[in-house]
Write a protein that holds these residues in place. Structure first.
Motif, PDB file in Angstrom:
ATOM      1  N   TYR A  20      -1.051   2.945  -6.880  1.00  0.00           N
ATOM      2  CA  TYR A  20      -2.804   3.268  -6.689  1.00  0.00           C
ATOM      3  C   TYR A  20      -3.033   3.793  -7.964  1.00  0.00           C
ATOM      4  N   ASP A  53      -2.547  -5.300   1.912  1.00  0.00           N
ATOM      5  CA  ASP A  53      -4.011  -5.048   1.699  1.00  0.00           C
ATOM      6  C   ASP A  53      -4.654  -4.320   2.892  1.00  0.00           C
ATOM      7  N   ASP A  92     -10.621  -0.523  -7.467  1.00  0.00           N
ATOM      8  CA  ASP A  92     -10.766  -1.205  -5.942  1.00  0.00           C
ATOM      9  C   ASP A  92     -11.437  -2.400  -6.065  1.00  0.00           C
ATOM     10  N   ASP A 112      -0.610  -3.605  -4.178  1.00  0.00           N
ATOM     11  CA  ASP A 112      -0.872  -2.063  -4.113  1.00  0.00           C
ATOM     12  C   ASP A 112       0.194  -1.121  -4.059  1.00  0.00           C
ATOM     13  N   CYS A 130       0.591  -1.297  -0.031  1.00  0.00           N
ATOM     14  CA  CYS A 130      -0.038  -0.113   0.002  1.00  0.00           C
ATOM     15  C   CYS A 130       0.900   1.198  -0.020  1.00  0.00           C
ATOM     16  N   HIS A 156      -5.030  -2.512  -6.439  1.00  0.00           N
ATOM     17  CA  HIS A 156      -4.948  -1.005  -6.821  1.00  0.00           C
ATOM     18  C   HIS A 156      -3.723  -0.915  -8.134  1.00  0.00           C
TER      19      HIS A 156
END
Length: 442
Positions: free
Chosen positions: A170, A350, A216, A167, A129, A211
């Protein structure tokens, strides 16, 4: 004469700028006798890598590649014919001019079937992320990304390996609807200045999640998934990608005495929210068959299965995880127990928080899933420990963080240490277990 000199100086400056590095270099798949070095320039150029054993600097060799606009000036430079268990230095030149400092990589050690050779200790860093703010393309409201200094903190720890757990970029609404938009996001994020120190340290491998695959919670229906796969393969340097006739980002690689199995949790995924279809799939039959056979083929004492979605936690109906695909997960868990397969752990991302899940199993060893998230995207707290008896208390981290996975000790008594650190490098928790504890009683 003065004007001529000025013109020559300006021309030289323009020439130097045109052949500079945009990102990297980054060491990708590395085995006992070869490595892949990823790099990206800012313009078409001839890239040349000079490399030599650190202990024998006179043994310099060279390999070259062409950077082309059609490939975003990206090259995957493969170096072969290396010595095992050796630290090498390398230097990059673009059109004959130095581009960056001297960097290093180390080949894998041949320890198997050699009684006096121990597998090296190593430390891998993990994270998922990463969101790079770009106001012109972002949604309204507060910026979702922050804390980009975390990459310098990670680089300062000099990891042997960095695992990117999905991710890693994004895609925005105005990007996932076209191949051009996907290409833009991968190129823009990879050029981030704060990212470069980490890319230049150790070896790197990556998986995707929703992503950096598509929208999403995206699934197998995503129409531009081939474009996303093309960009993922361009911007990362994993050892392999899928199988002939079975596309995806899944594959495996060995690091010391650990085999890592990288999974694709998007290409074959049915919709999580589908409450009607029986036997719906997150990984798909072909990939699960590959995973089972690859695990059985592995002779490594430790086997780490890596995926974007949590494996063991029973997630809520509003979240993603393998528990939303109960038949596929239960089939794999029954297979794992039935084959008495030792040394299996899981890594996932995630969730926008970190936690270590432990699931006890009757008659065999417990399973662990280290979920590490987020790096720079927004962080959200998970449920309290009282609501999650399967979580090891004190391991839920509701802030931006990264994790480490260290394996050391003699090969008959390996010790695993998992930790979480905040963006400044402060240790948040540590959990240790002996590899022998991941064995089925005989």
């Amino acid at each position: 004469m003065r004007r001529l000199l000025i013109a020559m100086a300006l021309a030289w400056a323009a020439h130097a700028a045109a052949q500079s590095l945009a990102a990297g270099p980054m060491v990708g798949a590395t085995d006992m006798h070869g490595t892949t070095i990823w790099l990206q320039g800012t313009a078409p150029a001839r890239a040349e890598l000079e490399y030599w054993p650190v202990q024998e600097p006179t043994k310099t060799r060279r390999v070259s590649a062409q950077l082309q606009a059609a490939d975003d000036h990206v090259a995957h430079v493969r170096i072969e014919g290396l010595e095992q268990a050796t630290r090498y230095a390398y230097r990059l030149r673009l059109n004959g001019q130095p581009a960056g400092d001297v960097q290093h990589f180390r080949t894998q050690t041949r320890w198997q079937w050699r009684g006096q050779v121990e597998p090296p200790a190593f430390t891998a860093l993990l994270g998922s992320c990463h969101y790079l703010n770009e106001p012109a393309r972002d949604r309204d409201g507060n910026p979702f990304g922050a804390g980009y200094g975390i990459f310098s903190t990670m680089a300062a720890r000099q990891p042997d390996l960095t695992l990117w757990l999905g991710d890693n970029s994004y895609l925005r609404e105005n990007e996932w609807s076209s191949a051009e938009g996907i290409r833009y996001r991968f190129q823009a994020d990879r050029a981030q200045a704060e990212l470069q120190p980490l890319l230049r340290v150790g070896q790197h491998a990556a998986i995707w999640d929703d992503h950096d695959y598509g929208p999403d919670d995206s699934n197998s229906s995503y129409e531009f998934k081939q474009a996303a796969l093309d960009m993922f393969k361009r911007y990362w340097a994993n050892a392999s990608w899928g199988l002939p006739g079975v596309p995806g980002i899944f594959g495996s690689f060995s690091f010391s005495d650990v085999d890592f199995f990288l999974l694709d949790n998007r290409w074959y995924r049915d919709a999580d929210k589908d409450a009607h279809t029986k036997n719906k799939r997150m990984l798909g039959d072909a990939q699960v068959r590959w995973l089972k056979n690859a695990l059985l083929q592995s002779t490594a004492p430790l086997k780490v299965v890596v995926g974007g979605s949590q494996f063991l936690a029973n997630v809520s109906p509003r979240s993603e995880g393998w528990s939303r695909f109960p038949e596929e997960r239960q089939d794999f868990m029954d297979w794992l127990a039935g084959n008495r397969l030792d040394g299996v752990l899981f890594f996932s991302g995630d969730k926008h928080h970190t936690e270590l899940t432990k699931v006890e199993r009757a008659g065999t060893y417990p399973l662990y899933d280290l979920t590490c998230s987020p790096l720079t995207a927004g962080a959200f707290p998970g449920a309290p420990d009282t609501a999650r008896p399967d979580r090891i208390p004190g391991t839920m981290v509701p802030i931006r963080n990264f994790c480490s996975f260290t394996v050391d000790g003699p090969k008959t008594r390996r010790v695993i240490t998992m930790k979480s650190f905040d963006a400044q490098g402060k240790e948040l928790w540590s959990h240790q277990l002996e590899a022998q504890a991941l064995r089925t009683p005989r």
